[in-house]
Design an enzyme around this catalytic site. Sequence first.
Site, PDB file in Angstrom:
ATOM      1  N   SER A 160       6.655  20.096 -21.433  1.00 53.62           N
ATOM      2  CA  SER A 160       5.331  20.676 -21.629  1.00 53.62           C
ATOM      3  C   SER A 160       5.417  22.202 -21.525  1.00 53.62           C
ATOM      4  O   SER A 160       6.184  22.822 -22.245  1.00 53.62           O
ATOM      5  CB  SER A 160       4.349  20.059 -20.635  1.00 53.62           C
ATOM      6  OG  SER A 160       3.023  20.393 -20.948  1.00 53.62           O
ATOM      7  N   ASP A 271      -1.124  13.740 -29.297  1.00 60.84           N
ATOM      8  CA  ASP A 271      -1.056  14.967 -28.517  1.00 60.84           C
ATOM      9  C   ASP A 271      -1.508  16.120 -29.417  1.00 60.84           C
ATOM     10  O   ASP A 271      -1.048  16.235 -30.554  1.00 60.84           O
ATOM     11  CB  ASP A 271       0.404  15.178 -28.079  1.00 60.84           C
ATOM     12  CG  ASP A 271       0.606  16.369 -27.146  1.00 60.84           C
ATOM     13  OD1 ASP A 271      -0.312  17.196 -27.000  1.00 60.84           O
ATOM     14  OD2 ASP A 271       1.706  16.461 -26.562  1.00 60.84           O
ATOM     15  N   HIS A 301       0.040  13.117 -24.457  1.00 57.35           N
ATOM     16  CA  HIS A 301       0.813  14.109 -23.713  1.00 57.35           C
ATOM     17  C   HIS A 301       1.093  13.605 -22.298  1.00 57.35           C
ATOM     18  O   HIS A 301       0.212  13.094 -21.614  1.00 57.35           O
ATOM     19  CB  HIS A 301       0.013  15.405 -23.658  1.00 57.35           C
ATOM     20  CG  HIS A 301       0.781  16.582 -23.171  1.00 57.35           C
ATOM     21  ND1 HIS A 301       1.528  17.383 -23.997  1.00 57.35           N
ATOM     22  CD2 HIS A 301       0.907  17.108 -21.920  1.00 57.35           C
ATOM     23  CE1 HIS A 301       2.082  18.358 -23.304  1.00 57.35           C
ATOM     24  NE2 HIS A 301       1.727  18.213 -22.033  1.00 57.35           N
TER      25      HIS A 301
END
Length: 332
Positions: A160, A271, A301
């Site tokens: 991320s 996502d 995500h």
Amino acid sequence: MSQQQPEQQLDFASGDLDLLGQRSAFNATVRDATRNAWASKLPGDDEYTVIDHQVAVEGSEILVRAVVPTPKNELERFPLLFWTHGGGWFAGDLDSNDYPLRMLSHELRLAVFNVDYRLAPEHRHPTQVNDSYAALKWAAANTDLLRADLKRGFIVAGESSGAHIAAVLVQRSRDDPFFKDYPITGQLLQIPPLLHPDAADRVSEKLRVRLRSYEENKNAATLTSESMRFYWSLLLAENNPHSASDPEVSPFLHPNLRGLPPAVIQIAEADPLRDEAILYGELLAEAGGKARVIMYLGVPHGFSTFFPEHEQSVKLEFDVRQGLRWLLDGAP
């Protein structure tokens, strides 16, 4: 659990908590999730060593954690995996991925270096990148402490927002004479943000029309498009001299992607960040690099952290190991 997209909302940008409360909630949630998923799988303490170090950064020090397999003999040295955690640049710590990284160290015989960079909004961009870059140089200069041999492999990885940092580190190190003798040999980017949404107008029309996931997944579980914009706003103050189109903010926009090491890019289908990651893999390939781009269908995500038993999470962990082996095989 069901193989359908999870409906549980784990959105820490909802405004229901103050910022420090959000950070604490995120850290506890991720720490507990990863420990619950991995604790029973950890090898014995005699199989590896965990040592925390202090690394000097501009105006301060940060904590880093090294995980080193127990050597089979005095001469054994290991490839190095350098890791930057996720958390929207404002949360996350050394415990976020601690247990999974211990497993990787043990299974693949890697020295692992996990970085606790300073967080936004107390520390805005480029602090996160600069802290991590200082740690990257420290690791390269202290291989004896880590029992590392960078000629066997030097991989930069993250999840991320940590994957965003990792992508910037790889680009920056390519052009830094310091790394002439310590070149990065691979990169692993999990669910990465690579393009600030306000910089999408800097993308060619041919590619811009393919950036649909911010709209298509605007209300996705675990990360909405509004949430992602919130995290970007924590990283970049309104008066920050670094604009959204700065390549160290949006590595997607770097004008020269040639000469970067092979990449493994892991993407969640549901996502908002999906399309920029897909296109970044294509751009790396067009620039003469190698990229393995892997899509995980129907999941949002952070799915592998919050839903570790999901079949796509199991696949992601398998692909991490296969991807790292591929990157290590390609090391000079």
